[in-house]
Design an enzyme around this catalytic site. Sequence first.
Site, PDB file in Angstrom:
ATOM      1  CE  LYS A 200     -14.490 -37.059 148.752  1.00 55.52           C
ATOM      2  NZ  LYS A 200     -13.145 -37.299 149.271  1.00 55.52           N
ATOM      3  CD  GLU A 206     -18.030 -22.018 151.712  1.00 51.28           C
ATOM      4  OE1 GLU A 206     -18.642 -23.098 151.909  1.00 51.28           O
ATOM      5  OE2 GLU A 206     -16.894 -21.795 152.160  1.00 51.28           O
ATOM      6  N   GLY A 256     -10.554 -34.165 147.670  1.00 47.94           N
ATOM      7  CA  GLY A 256     -10.941 -32.951 146.940  1.00 47.94           C
ATOM      8  C   GLY A 256      -9.780 -32.317 146.192  1.00 47.94           C
ATOM      9  NE  ARG A 257      -5.341 -32.210 150.709  1.00 48.75           N
ATOM     10  CZ  ARG A 257      -6.212 -32.606 151.624  1.00 48.75           C
ATOM     11  NH1 ARG A 257      -7.463 -32.185 151.589  1.00 48.75           N
ATOM     12  NH2 ARG A 257      -5.851 -33.433 152.590  1.00 48.75           N
ATOM     13  CD  GLU A 342      -8.232 -28.676 152.276  1.00 46.83           C
ATOM     14  OE1 GLU A 342      -8.444 -29.463 151.355  1.00 46.83           O
ATOM     15  OE2 GLU A 342      -8.969 -27.708 152.513  1.00 46.83           O
ATOM     16  CG  HIS A 373       8.703  -5.733 139.692  1.00 49.09           C
ATOM     17  ND1 HIS A 373       9.737  -4.818 139.559  1.00 49.09           N
ATOM     18  CD2 HIS A 373       8.866  -6.633 138.695  1.00 49.09           C
ATOM     19  CE1 HIS A 373      10.465  -5.144 138.487  1.00 49.09           C
ATOM     20  NE2 HIS A 373       9.966  -6.250 137.958  1.00 49.09           N
ATOM     21  CE  LYS A 501     -15.954 -27.295 155.300  1.00 44.25           C
ATOM     22  NZ  LYS A 501     -15.843 -28.632 154.724  1.00 44.25           N
TER      23      LYS A 501
HETATM   24  O1  F6P Z   1     -12.230 -26.800 152.515  1.00 39.83           O
HETATM   25  C1  F6P Z   1     -12.457 -28.125 152.770  1.00 39.83           C
HETATM   26  C2  F6P Z   1     -12.895 -28.886 151.602  1.00 39.83           C
HETATM   27  O2  F6P Z   1     -13.476 -30.035 152.098  1.00 39.83           O
HETATM   28  C3  F6P Z   1     -11.786 -29.213 150.603  1.00 39.83           C
HETATM   29  O3  F6P Z   1     -11.008 -30.270 151.002  1.00 39.83           O
HETATM   30  C4  F6P Z   1     -12.572 -29.459 149.371  1.00 39.83           C
HETATM   31  O4  F6P Z   1     -11.773 -29.461 148.233  1.00 39.83           O
HETATM   32  C5  F6P Z   1     -13.559 -28.320 149.431  1.00 39.83           C
HETATM   33  O5  F6P Z   1     -13.869 -28.210 150.800  1.00 39.83           O
HETATM   34  C6  F6P Z   1     -14.809 -28.490 148.632  1.00 39.83           C
HETATM   35  O6  F6P Z   1     -15.517 -29.618 149.023  1.00 39.83           O
HETATM   36  P1  F6P Z   1     -16.664 -30.227 148.118  1.00 39.83           P
HETATM   37  O7  F6P Z   1     -16.056 -30.647 146.832  1.00 39.83           O
HETATM   38  O8  F6P Z   1     -17.226 -31.371 148.907  1.00 39.83           O
HETATM   39  O9  F6P Z   1     -17.696 -29.146 147.900  1.00 39.83           O
END
Ligand code: F6P
Length: 532
Positions: A200, A206, A256-257, A342, A373, A501
């Site tokens: 987003k 990462e 995002g979620r 979240e 299990h 972060k």
């Molecule tokens: O972990 C925080 C977060 O902002 C989530 O809400 C989101 O889904 C994820 O990081 C990835 O964010 P992006 O889509 O901006 O890379």
Amino acid sequence: MGEREWAALAALAARPGARAIRTKLDADPNRAARLTRRGAGLLLDLSRTALDASALEALFDLAKATGVLASRDAMAAGRMVNDTERRSALHMALRGPKGAFKLGVEDVSAEVHATLDAMRRFATSVHCGDLRGGTGRAFTDVVNIGIGGSDLGPAMVTRALWRHGMPMRAHYLANVDAHAWEAMRPTLDPETTLVLIASKTFTTQETMANARLVQAWLGPTGAAAQIVALSTNLAATAAFGIPPARVFGFRDWVGGRFSLWSAVGLSIALACGFDRFAELLDGARAMDEHFLHAAPADNLPLLLAATEIWHVNAMGFGARAVLPYDERLARLPAHLQQLEMESLGKRVSVSGTALTHDSGPVVFGEPGTNAQHSFMQRLHQGTTPIPADFVLVARPDHDHAESHRILLANALAQVEALARGLTETEARAAMLASGMDAAETDRLAPHRTFPGDRPSVTILLPALTPYSLGALIALYEHKVMCLGAFWGINPFDQWGVELGKQLTGAILPALSGGTPARDAATAAMVAEIRRA
Ligand code: F6P
């Protein structure tokens, strides 16, 4: 808000027998029918909770007092329900009909449908081989690079729908731990791999680190032709070198979620086919319509949220297990962990004051029967109850009828064992009947007694189709929204992820011998890591 209603709920929970489930089941043979509701093709059975008519009435009163349905309507009307980020939460528009959702005077669905059309054209041209890699070979694999909401929802869905045809193999690269990429890399050919960078913000550390690794692996020819971006940040996608024609956008009113329905779902359309993706949206839309129009007493998301309020706030249960009895739904617990924790892991209200009641519980899970299990012992005999959601699929997509009967019998047995338990008298009788002597029976009786009265809800899907899966995911999304309103918190922000972060940015130079970490314990661990 709703202090009187919260107090009424607490008073009901304090009644003798308020937590009893077994006696309620025994007293009313019609309990299952009375506490089962249907919507968007799904069935929700609440009969194995301790809820009764007065508790439900109190929960509906609380919903009214806390403005749950008014919040729903505000969300649907495109109002700024995500107050701390000054945004709307219009994910329903992503699967809504044309013209149905507005942001002020803007018809957001026009842009949504234009993006869907572009996704359809893109997926079709990849599948029919019109669109090829840099060396002219057809694509066989798609790698989605993204994390959190840019990974979990699409990864869960493609895993769930493999029985419905898979025109391409999909791979999900989320963790910045390069072992993930190293494990995936040998299964891929750089000439036939399409790469989606799903982010987003297009700034997530990462994702961008993994994007650079994969870009280098593709080489200049592949990187120029085979990288697609799914993002709201068009300046950053351009800076990365991705031409606008290969960027599928969405807007900041998609959390995002809640984003798997947007361009972030392109890996689903590629892996499963666009028509399956469209059916997924149809199922979610059916649940949206149910949520917007069904009466409170029949409204599945509201009922599921009310049940959670009963468990968390009236009963004091701080965790919930998610148990899909279908291997294809193995990643559903992971998706719900992000969606729920979240969204609902908050300690202050919308207006910034400390909450006086508990909010979102710990959510965890595994598919059944594996869970039996692993951690189910804790649910059956631990010191405190942990409510559970059992997700069952009536018809399998294989021909092994006996395996499916065993699977479902196990699920139903767990539900029953949790609710009814096994009294000490029953445990003793069973041991004596098996020929055990009296002394051994005495010794083992406490260990072989099950307290029962442990709540669960059961959600039944007739079959696992794109449609029913879409409805299921939307059910949980709306449950989360309702809980945000009950608790007076903003379920659409996630400030709690920011501090880590920032600290990562500060600690990173220390790991390569630069500026030492400011925290002595961190500095000591950095020194150990560098020595090793
Ligand atoms: O972990 C925080 C977060 O902002 C989530 O809400 C989101 O889904 C994820 O990081 C990835 O964010 P992006 O889509 O901006 O890379």
